[in-house]
Structure formats: structure tokens, C-alpha cells
Design an enzyme around this catalytic site. Structure first.
Site, PDB file in Angstrom:
ATOM      1  CG  HIS A   1      -1.830  -1.193   1.222  1.00  0.00           C
ATOM      2  ND1 HIS A   1      -2.921  -1.305   0.389  1.00  0.00           N
ATOM      3  CD2 HIS A   1      -1.753  -2.359   1.896  1.00  0.00           C
ATOM      4  CE1 HIS A   1      -3.494  -2.480   0.574  1.00  0.00           C
ATOM      5  NE2 HIS A   1      -2.802  -3.140   1.483  1.00  0.00           N
ATOM      6  CE  LYS A   2       2.421   2.447   4.344  1.00  0.00           C
ATOM      7  NZ  LYS A   2       2.846   1.495   5.315  1.00  0.00           N
ATOM      8  CG  HIS A   3       5.006   6.974  -1.648  1.00  0.00           C
ATOM      9  ND1 HIS A   3       4.589   6.926  -0.351  1.00  0.00           N
ATOM     10  CD2 HIS A   3       4.937   8.286  -2.016  1.00  0.00           C
ATOM     11  CE1 HIS A   3       4.278   8.148   0.064  1.00  0.00           C
ATOM     12  NE2 HIS A   3       4.479   8.984  -0.933  1.00  0.00           N
TER      13      HIS A   3
END
Ligand SMILES: *Cc1c(COP(=O)(O)O)cnc(C)c1O
Length: 344
Positions: free
Chosen positions: A204-206
Site C-alpha cells: 500500500h505504500k508509494h
């Protein structure tokens, strides 16, 4: 204006936005390279040149350190384990107190508990949602050993004030920069603003590798401890000639070669992905600034925001979060969803 959708009028959009996708042919080729080599992880728990992992893990660590301008990068299998390593490397133990944020993902608040230390909640800043230096100061006791700051939503913590407190009271600063890869303070990257910084590579991160994390530090001693904790901490201390490393609690927090190979490709994409986010923010700010019940997020002076989320204050009380998917924006709170589309 026709009737609003929320009052039963026609919907502006009927489809879900496509998912944010950063994985492409570059990552496919990287994974194939690892599969073809047959070595999916090269870590050995005993003291040996493979104690530090395989070629992809080591290359990733070098490239990560280089990109963020820091001496050591240590790849682990999640930011959660990275935070546990950091608390362990800080030498925190039973009865010690660690100041943490009440407004964050759970791992950054519970990490001290892994070592039977006590998390002590400080308040956050009204404007930026990061730890408040005034509130931290009120919670410092003779047992306080460290502060776990969080660069929440991609905004860096109050670096000068919190570092000054840490120096005055001889505390370590552990920076949870899971949401802030590429954020800056006076041109220096988030993650390098405390004694240790912890990045996340979860889905879910960059940028992501499915699951993964990276710890960074300028400190050689902390780096060695972090590498030991990541890999069972059973490496022959005798062979290293380091008496201070006995009785460490170690884990298996090792990153595989496949994740490391993917992370190397993802890191190359980070600057472009950040530019896309900043473009989206500029677009949104322009469209949203005239809506009277919304206040746009405040950005701390002299910082660059990584905009993991774009937080709006809604009628002064409700918080709304915005989630980006390529070129498009979804804005939601508990009750209503407002969709704004940016045409390419
Ligand atoms: C995502 C996140 C973590 C945990 O990351 P994992 O890699 O999933 O363990 C920790 N802190 C914050 C602020 C996060 O957003």
C-alpha cells in the site's frame, strides 16, 4: 446545477478507479533474473560472508543508501520488523519508556512492547498531525530512552525542536518514515532526520515489493546491531571480537532476493511517482480551494511533503483522506465518498 448525486441526482462516475499500479516489465525481468539464478535467499545465520545476504539484497542496500544520502541501509521483511529492530538496536529493555504517537499505524506505537519497554503516548500537533514537541517534553522521565516519531501522511516531524529535546535528554530518535519516502527537510530526506529511519515496502505504500522494509542510519554501531537482530543475532560474537553484542534478541527479518530485486526497480521509479502525486495535489488544491467547508493540508515550512495521503479538514471537525490512483483521486470519510477525476 442538476441535483447532486448525494441527493439522488445522476452520478458523475459509475466505475471504480483502476488500482494504483507500479509493477511493470522491469520488475518482471528482475524476478526472472532471480528465479533463473536459483538462489531465492542467500542469508546464513552464522558469521560468514553470506551473513549479510545475497547479491540482490546487498545491491538494494547500496542503492538505497546512495539514493537517500545515508551511510547504511538494512533491508528487512517489513517496516514493522524494521521498527522492532530499531528499538532492539537502541538497547531498550524492560521498564524503559519510549515516547510514541497515538495517531499512527499500530507498529510504531507497540514496538517498545516487544522488548518489555513502555510506550508512552504524546499528543500530536493540530496542524501537522505529527508528535508535538511540547507534549513530548512533558512526558520525559528519567526512564525515557527514545522517541519514535512518525512522518504521518508523508509530512516530516518537527525536526529541530525534537532533535533539540533528544540531545538535551540524551534520547534516540527513531523515525517511522513508512509514509514518507522522498519527503525532505531543508533538502535532507525523511528517514535520515533521526538516529534511525524505517521505510516500508508493503503493497500500500508509494513503492512496494509486496512486503518489505528498509532501515537507514549513519551510525556504524547501530547498523551492526540492526544487521544482527535481522538475522537471529546468533552470529559468533567471538569471531567479531565485540563483547558488547552478547545477549541480543534476534529474529528472522531477512528480505528475500526476489523482493530485493523488485525493490531495486521500484526505487528507480520513486522520483517519477512522487512527481505524479505532486501534480495531482496541485490539481486538487486548485479545484478544492474554493469549497468553503474544506481546508487544504498545511505543509510545514522548509519541508517537501511526500503526500502518502492528502488530508483535508472538513467543517473543522471531520477528517477526510484522499487516496491517489494514477491520475485520479478518491476522497473519503466514514459517510460519504466524493470522487474527482483528473483527465489525462
Ligand atoms: C505501513 C506503515 C507501517 C508498517 O509497515 P509494514 O511494512 O506493513 O510493516 C509502519 N508505520 C507506518 C506509519 C505505516 O504507514
Amino acid at each position: 446545477m442538476s441535483q447532486l448525486a448525494i441527493h439522488g441526482g445522476p452520478k458523475v462516475r459509475n466505475d471504480y478507479f483502476p488500482p494504483y499500479r507500479t509493477i511493470g516489465t522491469e520488475e518482471e525481468a528482475a524476478v526472472k533474473r532471480v528465479l533463473d539464478s536459483g538462489v531465492l535467499s542467500r542469508f546464513l545465520g552464522t558469521w560468514h560472508e553470506d551473513f549479510l545476504g545475497g547479491p540482490e539484497v546487498r545491491a538494494l542496500e547500496e542503492e538505497w543508501a546512495d539514493h537517500f544520502g545515508v551511510k547504511h541501509a538494512i533491508a528487512v521483511n517489513s517496516a514493522t520488523s524494521g521498527l522492532y529492530c530499531a528499538v532492539g538496536a537502541a538497547g531498550i529493555g524492560p521498564g524503559d519508556e519510549v515516547i510514541v504517537s497515538p495517531y499512527t499505524m499500530s507498529a510504531s506505537a507497540i514496538a517498545p512492547l516487544i522488548y518489555n519497554a513502555i510506550p508512552v503516548f504524546s499528543d500530536i500537533e493540530e496542524d501537522y498531525y505529527c508528535l508535538s514537541p511540547q507534549s513530548i517534553e512533558q512526558r520525559i522521565t528519567p526512564r525515557t530512552k527514545a522517541i519514535i516519531v512518525v512522518d504521518l501522511f508523508g509530512q516530516v516531524f518537527d525536526v529541530d525542536a525534537i532533535r533539540a529535546l533528544a540531545k538535551k535528554h540524551q534520547l534516540l530518535v527513531i523515525e517511522d518514515c513508512a509514509q514518507a519516502p522522498g519527503a525532505t527537510y531543508r533538502g535532507q530526506f525523511a528517514g535520515t532526520l533521526g538516529d534511525m529511519g524505517v521505510f516500508s515496502l508493503n503493497y500500500h505504500k508509494h513503492i512496494h515489493t509486496g512486503e518489505g522494509g528498509i532501515i537507514v542510519t549513519q551510525n556504524d554501531d547501530l547498523a551492526e546491531k540492526l544487521r544482527l537482530i535481522r538475522n537471529h543475532a546468533e552470529a559468533v560474537v567471538e569471531a567479531r571480537g565485540t563483547a558488547s553484542l552478547v545477549n541480543m534478541l534476534g529474529f528472522n527479518y531477512r528480505m528475500t532476493e526476489i523482493e530485493a530485486a523488485i525493490a531495486r526497480e521500484q526505487l528507480k521509479k520513486l522520483p517519477r511517482l512522487l512527481r505524479e502525486r505532486w501534480d495531482n495535489i496541485a490539481y486538487l488544491s486548485e479545484k478544492l480551494q474554493s469549497i468553503p467547508c474544506l481546508t487544504l493540508p498545511k505543509i510545514r515550512p522548509e519541508t517537501g511533503h511526500a503526500f502518502y495521503l492528502h488530508t483535508l479538514t472538513y467543517c473543522a471537525h471531520n477528517k477526510m483522506d484522499m487516496v491517489f490512483s494514477k491520475g485520479r483521486v478518491r476522497l473519503f470519510n466514514a459517510g460519504a465518498t466524493l470522487l474527482i477525476e483528473k483527465t489525462a
